[in-house]
Design a protein around this motif. Structure first.
Motif, mmCIF file in Angstrom:
data_model
loop_
_atom_site.group_PDB
_atom_site.id
_atom_site.type_symbol
_atom_site.label_atom_id
_atom_site.label_comp_id
_atom_site.label_asym_id
_atom_site.label_seq_id
_atom_site.Cartn_x
_atom_site.Cartn_y
_atom_site.Cartn_z
ATOM 1 N N THR A 146 38.227 27.686 37.973
ATOM 2 C CA THR A 146 37.876 28.446 39.169
ATOM 3 C C THR A 146 36.611 29.269 38.916
ATOM 4 O OG1 THR A 146 39.099 30.446 38.576
ATOM 5 C CG2 THR A 146 40.348 28.660 39.655
ATOM 6 N N HIS A 147 36.196 29.984 39.943
ATOM 7 C CA HIS A 147 35.051 30.889 39.831
ATOM 8 C C HIS A 147 35.509 32.343 39.690
ATOM 9 C CE1 HIS A 147 32.125 27.776 40.747
ATOM 10 N NE2 HIS A 147 32.785 27.449 41.841
ATOM 11 N N THR A 148 36.757 32.564 39.274
ATOM 12 C CA THR A 148 37.310 33.918 39.226
ATOM 13 C C THR A 148 36.496 34.848 38.337
ATOM 14 O OG1 THR A 148 39.547 33.095 39.635
ATOM 15 C CG2 THR A 148 39.345 35.287 38.676
ATOM 16 N N VAL A 149 36.173 34.407 37.129
ATOM 17 C CA VAL A 149 35.420 35.259 36.206
ATOM 18 C C VAL A 149 34.015 35.513 36.736
ATOM 19 C CG1 VAL A 149 34.511 35.477 33.866
ATOM 20 C CG2 VAL A 149 36.765 34.469 34.228
ATOM 21 N N GLU A 150 33.415 34.480 37.291
ATOM 22 C CA GLU A 150 32.067 34.643 37.837
ATOM 23 C C GLU A 150 32.054 35.637 39.000
ATOM 24 O OE1 GLU A 150 28.301 31.812 39.161
ATOM 25 O OE2 GLU A 150 30.202 30.939 38.490
ATOM 26 N N ARG A 151 33.052 35.545 39.863
ATOM 27 C CA ARG A 151 33.140 36.489 40.984
ATOM 28 C C ARG A 151 33.346 37.914 40.464
ATOM 29 N NH1 ARG A 151 33.621 33.753 45.821
ATOM 30 N NH2 ARG A 151 34.361 31.580 45.682
ATOM 31 N N SER A 152 34.154 38.055 39.415
ATOM 32 C CA SER A 152 34.379 39.374 38.830
ATOM 33 C C SER A 152 33.088 39.948 38.260
ATOM 34 C CB SER A 152 35.436 39.263 37.723
ATOM 35 O OG SER A 152 35.560 40.475 37.020
#
Length: 233
Positions: A7-13
């Motif tokens: 996912t892009h979870t870390v990038e969004r964070s």
């Protein structure tokens, strides 16, 4: 075995907490090999939906990994690879060689990332890069997974080409990692120009042990043993 897609979870964070807009995923391949370079890929993907089946390169078959790598090369916003040679690994040690290869990959990108997502728990990159380490990031983060697949396919291709003149070592199949074919060729023929000569495998080869290179460690430092596997007889 089923796996959760990255996912892009870390990038969004990172975007939310640091204001970073351009974020690169970084992963390496070749750390534990006896021959060939250590290779690092830096990939920028943005927040678009990734190709179906993207995950850590180690979870993919050779065929599927190659197919996804072909898709990724045009799907990613940009990517670049950096390498540290066996001679550089012997001279610097693996941590410094990884830093060198990763720096080369990041500097080769057409745009400079504001932040880097680095696979693993250790930040071997350091300043001046803003780094977020993620354990198993090559499975959970889209950009790192993309870097993982591209790096693996590119290095495997490189090792197959290097092995053309050294067919006995089976580099096209083992990519320079330990294997029965690789061990047998080493015992009979000794290391090629592509082998890491500071690695512990030479300790088990009396005929070739004299070729081993020993680094002069800085006072107070601890010799690196990560990846330096010997023969298991």
């Amino acid at each position: 075995m089923p796996y959760e897609p990255p996912t892009h979870t870390v990038e969004r964070s990172l975007r939310a907490t640091t204001g970073a807009k351009i974020i690169a995923g970084v992963d390496e391949v070749g750390r534990g090999a006896w021959a060939g370079p250590v290779s690092v890929c830096a990939a920028i993907t943005g927040l678009r939906r990734p190709p179906e089946g993207l995950t850590d390169s180690k979870l993919l078959t050779v065929k599927r990994r190659t197919e996804i790598a072909d898709l990724l090369r045009t799907w990613v916003t940009s990517y670049a690879l950096g390498h540290a040679s066996p001679e550089e690994i012997d001279a610097l040690g693996m941590t410094a060689a990884l830093r060198l290869a990763a720096g080369r990959a990041l500097e080769a990108l057409p745009v400079r990332p504001d932040a880097v997502i680095l696979d693993g728990k250790h930040d071997y990159l350091g300043n001046p890069w803003r780094v977020r380490t993620v354990i198993k990031g090559d499975q959970s983060c889209v950009a790192v997974a993309a870097a993982s697949v591209i790096a693996k396919v590119q290095r495997d291709k490189m090792m197959a080409e290097l092995g053309i003149d050294h067919a006995e070592f089976g580099f096209a199949d083992n990519a320079g990692y330990p294997s029965p074919v690789h061990k047998a060729a080493l015992a009979e023929r000794g290391p090629t120009p592509y082998h890491r000569l500071s690695w512990a495998y030479l300790d088990a080869l009396p005929q070739w042990r004299h070729l081993k290179k020993v680094r002069s460690w800085v006072e107070g430092s601890v010799p690196e043993i990560e990846g330096q596997l010997g023969f298991d007889f």
